[in-house]
Design an enzyme around this catalytic site. Structure first.
Site, short mmCIF file in Angstrom:
data_model
loop_
_atom_site.label_atom_id
_atom_site.label_comp_id
_atom_site.label_asym_id
_atom_site.label_seq_id
_atom_site.Cartn_x
_atom_site.Cartn_y
_atom_site.Cartn_z
N ARG A 26 -6.08 3.36 11.09
CA ARG A 26 -5.18 2.22 11.42
C ARG A 26 -5.75 1.14 12.68
O ARG A 26 -4.74 0.82 13.47
CB ARG A 26 -3.77 2.85 11.94
CG ARG A 26 -3.00 3.62 10.98
CD ARG A 26 -2.47 2.48 9.80
NE ARG A 26 -2.02 3.07 8.57
CZ ARG A 26 -0.81 3.48 8.28
NH1 ARG A 26 0.09 3.33 9.04
NH2 ARG A 26 -0.43 3.96 7.10
N ARG B 66 0.37 -2.58 13.15
CA ARG B 66 1.31 -3.45 14.19
C ARG B 66 1.13 -3.31 15.49
O ARG B 66 1.76 -4.20 16.27
CB ARG B 66 2.77 -2.76 13.59
CG ARG B 66 3.05 -3.34 12.25
CD ARG B 66 4.26 -2.38 11.82
NE ARG B 66 3.62 -0.75 11.78
CZ ARG B 66 4.35 0.10 11.38
NH1 ARG B 66 5.74 -0.16 11.12
NH2 ARG B 66 4.04 1.05 11.17
N ARG C 218 1.42 -10.75 9.36
CA ARG C 218 2.89 -10.24 8.97
C ARG C 218 4.15 -10.92 8.91
O ARG C 218 4.78 -10.81 8.07
CB ARG C 218 2.89 -8.81 9.54
CG ARG C 218 2.28 -7.52 9.34
CD ARG C 218 2.79 -7.06 7.79
NE ARG C 218 3.77 -6.16 7.50
CZ ARG C 218 4.85 -6.30 7.05
NH1 ARG C 218 5.27 -7.63 6.46
NH2 ARG C 218 5.70 -5.24 7.18
N ASP D 34 -3.78 -0.22 0.80
CA ASP D 34 -2.77 1.14 1.46
C ASP D 34 -3.05 2.25 0.33
O ASP D 34 -3.40 2.04 -0.98
CB ASP D 34 -1.33 0.76 1.38
CG ASP D 34 -0.22 1.88 1.94
OD1 ASP D 34 -0.25 1.77 3.32
OD2 ASP D 34 0.04 2.72 1.10
N TYR E 284 3.52 11.96 -2.71
CA TYR E 284 4.31 10.57 -2.92
C TYR E 284 5.22 10.39 -3.98
O TYR E 284 6.27 9.89 -4.16
CB TYR E 284 3.59 9.51 -2.27
CG TYR E 284 3.35 9.36 -0.95
CD1 TYR E 284 4.45 8.97 0.01
CD2 TYR E 284 2.12 9.69 -0.32
CE1 TYR E 284 4.32 8.83 1.46
CE2 TYR E 284 2.34 9.44 0.98
CZ TYR E 284 3.30 9.15 1.89
OH TYR E 284 3.14 8.91 3.25
O1 CP3 Z 1 -6.83 -0.36 9.57
C1 CP3 Z 1 -6.20 0.42 8.86
O2 CP3 Z 1 -6.21 1.70 8.90
C2 CP3 Z 1 -5.00 -0.34 7.92
C3 CP3 Z 1 -5.37 0.05 6.63
C4 CP3 Z 1 -4.53 0.98 6.12
C5 CP3 Z 1 -2.80 1.05 5.87
N1 CP3 Z 1 -2.66 1.96 5.13
C6 CP3 Z 1 -2.04 -0.15 5.96
C7 CP3 Z 1 -0.65 -0.07 6.36
C8 CP3 Z 1 -4.71 2.45 5.90
C9 CP3 Z 1 -5.91 3.10 5.95
C10 CP3 Z 1 -3.62 3.20 5.24
C11 CP3 Z 1 -3.73 4.63 4.75
C12 CP3 Z 1 -2.24 5.03 4.15
N2 CP3 Z 1 -0.93 4.67 3.73
C13 CP3 Z 1 -2.02 6.50 4.56
C14 CP3 Z 1 -2.91 7.58 4.97
C15 CP3 Z 1 -3.30 7.52 6.48
C16 CP3 Z 1 -2.70 8.28 7.40
O3 CP3 Z 1 -1.67 7.76 8.17
O4 CP3 Z 1 -2.58 9.47 7.20
C17 CP3 Z 1 -0.46 6.73 4.13
C18 CP3 Z 1 0.14 8.27 4.31
C19 CP3 Z 1 -0.12 5.41 3.83
C20 CP3 Z 1 1.35 5.17 3.15
C21 CP3 Z 1 1.85 4.45 4.10
N3 CP3 Z 1 1.81 3.05 4.18
C22 CP3 Z 1 3.23 5.01 4.89
C23 CP3 Z 1 3.69 6.27 5.09
C24 CP3 Z 1 3.48 3.69 5.63
C25 CP3 Z 1 4.74 3.55 6.29
C26 CP3 Z 1 4.39 4.32 7.64
C27 CP3 Z 1 4.37 3.20 8.82
O5 CP3 Z 1 3.47 3.54 9.74
O6 CP3 Z 1 5.11 2.44 8.99
C28 CP3 Z 1 2.48 2.35 5.31
C29 CP3 Z 1 2.65 1.12 5.83
C30 CP3 Z 1 1.53 0.59 6.46
N4 CP3 Z 1 0.29 0.56 5.61
C31 CP3 Z 1 1.40 -0.07 7.60
C32 CP3 Z 1 -0.04 -0.52 7.45
C33 CP3 Z 1 -0.61 -1.19 8.46
C34 CP3 Z 1 2.40 -0.59 8.17
C35 CP3 Z 1 3.45 -1.24 7.75
C36 CP3 Z 1 3.34 -2.69 7.68
O7 CP3 Z 1 2.48 -3.51 8.43
O8 CP3 Z 1 4.44 -3.18 7.41
#
Ligand code: CP3
Length: 358
Positions: free
Chosen positions: A33, A37, A46, A82, A158
């Site tokens: 990540r 954010r 964003r 994602d 999911y």
């Molecule tokens: O640099 C990076 O790693 C960003 C790329 C990235 C995102 N999601 C963007 C994202 C990656 C590698 C992911 C993988 C991801 N997505 C996982 C596996 C990684 C882990 O944490 O184990 C999972 C389980 C998801 C599903 C997902 N996406 C969830 C559960 C959420 C909400 C939880 C949260 O952190 O808010 C997301 C949203 C998400 N995907 C965000 C980002 C940067 C944050 C929300 C946003 O920007 O609005």
């Protein structure tokens, strides 16, 4: 290591060399990540675009990926995308709700729901490959470029739960009570994920990380019976594209030896597992990535330095350690502390280790 894996030519970056347990001048470092954010530049993007818009517009996804990697000066860039994107092309719509995470509108509950899933539309994910091409054009061989996808279990959870879950009851109900439907679902996922990974490798990804974020919810025999065989198939298929595979999960201390049997080149370690103990128990038979607690990044720099150096001491300069966190950077993390970790990894000298433990 799978004996059928193709011979990979000597890679250019220290990140890819470390994935293959080849010697490096110093351990590579990047962050789960790393674009997110906690970073002002990401929040600015964003304000104008939804998360899915960023993922689906290659020029924006590439910009977000590049900005984070440049700002942190890391050894690898993970493409901004994602885990859940493949659900859409399989016929499951979802959205990200503020504060709630992902919500799948009609979760899978029956064998008929699983029968209805589509596996022929992976080409719709081509926007991720286009973003990777732009990132590769920017960095060339300066740093490693990581593509990624979800693992069959974590994505299935999911699809069935409809979002995040505490006990995975619906998922495990299908797994235990409808084993044919369960294996059909995982087989269908692997068809799509294999093609998605192939698109990313064709676009220039050097490594594919497979996120099995929630595998730690499984008891070892359940992981072995219901998840390991199909995950091994996916890992082998991705390796046969000519790239190393990083296999990552959280809360996996007791599962690691079974996860190793997937044949992944690198295993992700969360912070609950001491790196030296975990690696020894794996007989050093694969590379490892980790494993600083992401919340340590809220501590004072001196404590962060100590923890970073302790992890590097545990790795003992053995080829095949990639420095990372045990899970993703959380919102509110001071960006200067993330940058400091990169400096602490660079300044580290193994010889000073004895003094620290002395
Ligand atoms: O640099 C990076 O790693 C960003 C790329 C990235 C995102 N999601 C963007 C994202 C990656 C590698 C992911 C993988 C991801 N997505 C996982 C596996 C990684 C882990 O944490 O184990 C999972 C389980 C998801 C599903 C997902 N996406 C969830 C559960 C959420 C909400 C939880 C949260 O952190 O808010 C997301 C949203 C998400 N995907 C965000 C980002 C940067 C944050 C929300 C946003 O920007 O609005």
């Amino acid at each position: 290591m799978s004996s059928s894996a193709p011979v990979i030519p000597t890679p250019a970056t220290r990140f890819v060399r470390a994935c293959l347990r080849q010697p490096v001048d110093r351990p590579p470092v990047w962050f789960l990540r790393q674009a997110g954010r906690y970073m002002r530049e990401y929040m600015e993007v964003r304000r104008h675009h939804s998360l899915l818009e960023i993922c689906k517009r290659p020029e924006i996804a590439a910009e977000v990926t590049i900005t984070a990697a440049e700002k942190l000066d890391v050894d690898a860039a993970i493409i901004f995308a994602d885990l859940l994107l493949p659900l859409e092309c399989m016929g499951l719509d979802f959205e990200f709700q503020a504060g709630e995470g992902p919500v799948i509108h009609k979760p899978l509950r029956t064998a008929a729901d699983i029968d209805a899933l589509v596996t022929t539309r992976a080409s719709e994910l081509a926007y991720v490959g286009e973003a990777i091409q732009k990132v590769v054009a920017h960095f060339h061989d300066r740093i490693g470029i990581i593509g990624f996808c979800g693992a069959p279990f974590t994505l299935a959870s999911y699809m069935i739960e409809g979002g995040g879950s505490r006990n995975y009851i619906e998922t495990k109900k299908i797994m235990y009570r409808q084993p044919d439907a369960w294996s059909k679902l995982l087989d269908k996922l692997v068809i799509v994920l294999r093609e998605f990974a192939a698109q990313q490798v064709a676009a220039g990804a050097d490594v594919i990380q497979i996120f099995d974020s929630w595998a730690g919810a499984l008891a070892i025999p359940d992981y072995r019976d219901f998840v390991l065989p199909i995950t091994r198939t996916l890992v082998r298929e991705v390796q046969s594209l000519g790239v190393p595979v990083i296999y990552f999960g959280v809360d996996t201390a007791s599962l690691l030896p079974a996860m190793r049997e997937t044949g992944a080149d690198v295993l992700g370690l969360d912070w609950r597992t001491p790196l030296d103990k975990a690696w020894r128990e794996l007989d050093y038979s694969c590379a490892v990535q980790g494993n600083l607690d992401p919340i340590t990044l809220f501590a004072e720099p001196e404590l962060i330095r100590k923890r970073v150096h302790q992890i590097l001491d545990q790795a003992a300069a053995r080829p095949g350690h990639i420095f990372n966190l045990g899970h993703g950077i959380v919102p509110g993390t001071p960006v200067e502390n993330v940058q400091a970790v990169v400096r602490f990894v660079r300044e580290y000298s193994p010889a000073a280790g004895e003094a620290r433990h002395g």
